[in-house]
Design an enzyme around this catalytic site. Structure first.
Site, mmCIF file in Angstrom:
data_model
loop_
_atom_site.group_PDB
_atom_site.id
_atom_site.type_symbol
_atom_site.label_atom_id
_atom_site.label_comp_id
_atom_site.label_asym_id
_atom_site.label_seq_id
_atom_site.Cartn_x
_atom_site.Cartn_y
_atom_site.Cartn_z
ATOM 1 N N TYR A 165 90.950 174.804 53.343
ATOM 2 C CA TYR A 165 89.716 175.197 52.659
ATOM 3 C C TYR A 165 88.506 174.361 53.084
ATOM 4 C CZ TYR A 165 86.728 176.389 48.616
ATOM 5 O OH TYR A 165 85.709 176.804 47.801
ATOM 6 N N LYS A 169 84.819 175.524 54.743
ATOM 7 C CA LYS A 169 83.547 175.244 54.082
ATOM 8 C C LYS A 169 82.636 174.370 54.940
ATOM 9 C CE LYS A 169 84.102 177.703 50.384
ATOM 10 N NZ LYS A 169 83.225 178.872 50.121
#
Length: 267
Positions: A165, A169
């Protein structure tokens, strides 16, 4: 809970603007859709599944002629292109894009499957690019536009056990800066917002999964310098500002909304 009602003494901040918000049926996306509609925007409400709840939410936002509910999976360039074409046919333009659609994929790096790696980037990074690529020609034709990417504190600080993740990002913040600089001279601004812990359905579910949900909620709140968890509306108000002409000199930057948590060196 902070009210999303605008002060009656001020005019709507997005009057005349058309905004596309992805993942708009819940959490931060829903808060943005409510606030944008309240401030005079015509809103394209993107959802992955056009179910009864999504239709009821869209109907709650205001006059039907100002709201367009669109089902599209941001992982699919074809579906995104069709959504944007339908929105242009309906409203004539898109002035604001909020890339909010996203998923959490947390794993041990060596245990991560190829499928989960692909799924994470397909939604959290490539999905944002699909939407930006679809709206940019229309913004260029109009000589103005604001793209707002919902990134994360994971794009600034690394939390063990959260791979991949934060990689996606970090990429989304990089996309923000690159596009912001690329199109700055054309009147298009691209910025991102990096929320910390926000009281969304995902956060509530994580609390509920704990042995003592209330204790876990309190523990998480105590980690924050302000000793409380953020609310979706607090992110939405920042998106409202970036979408408006008030932020016309803000470009290619990221705004952290985490109660100061990411600035702590240690507890």
């Amino acid at each position: 809970m902070h009210s999303t009602h605008a002060p009656h003494t001020f005019p709507p901040r997005l009057a005349g603007k058309v905004a596309l918000i992805t993942g708009a049926a819940h959490g931060i996306g829903a808060a943005c859709a409510k606030l944008f509609a309240l401030h005079g925007a015509r809103v394209i409400v993107n959802v992955r599944s056009c179910n009864d709840a999504a239709m009821a939410f869209a109907a709650s936002l205001g006059q039907p002629e100002n709201i367009l509910l669109m089902q599209a999976d941001v992982r699919s360039r074809e579906q995104v292109d069709a959504m944007v074409s339908a929105a242009i046919a309906r409203f004539g333009t898109i002035d604001v894009l909020v890339n909010n659609a996203g998923i959490n994929v947390f794993s041990d790096p060596l245990a991560l499957s190829q499928e989960d790696w692909t799924r994470c980037f397909a939604v959290d990074l490539e999905g944002a690019w699909h939407c930006a690529r679809a709206v940019l020609p229309h913004m260029l034709a109009g000589g103005a536009g604001s793209i707002i990417n919902i990134a994360s504190v994971h794009g600034h600080k690394i939390i063990p056990g959260s791979f991949p993740y934060p990689v996606a990002k970090h990429g989304l913040i990089g996309l923000t800066r690159a596009l912001g600089i690329e199109y700055a001279a054309h009147g298009i601004r691209v910025n991102s917002i990096s929320p910390g812990l926000i009281l969304t359905a995902i956060a509530e579910a994580s609390f509920a999964a704990a042995a003592d949900p209330q204790a876990e909620r309190q523990r998480q709140a105590e980690l924050l310098p302000c000793k409380r968890i953020g609310e979706p509306e607090e992110v939405a108000y920042t998106a409202l500002f970036l979408a408006s002409d008030e932020a016309r000199f803000i470009n290619a930057t990221d705004i952290l909304i985490d109660g100061g948590r990411s600035q702590l060196y240690h507890e």
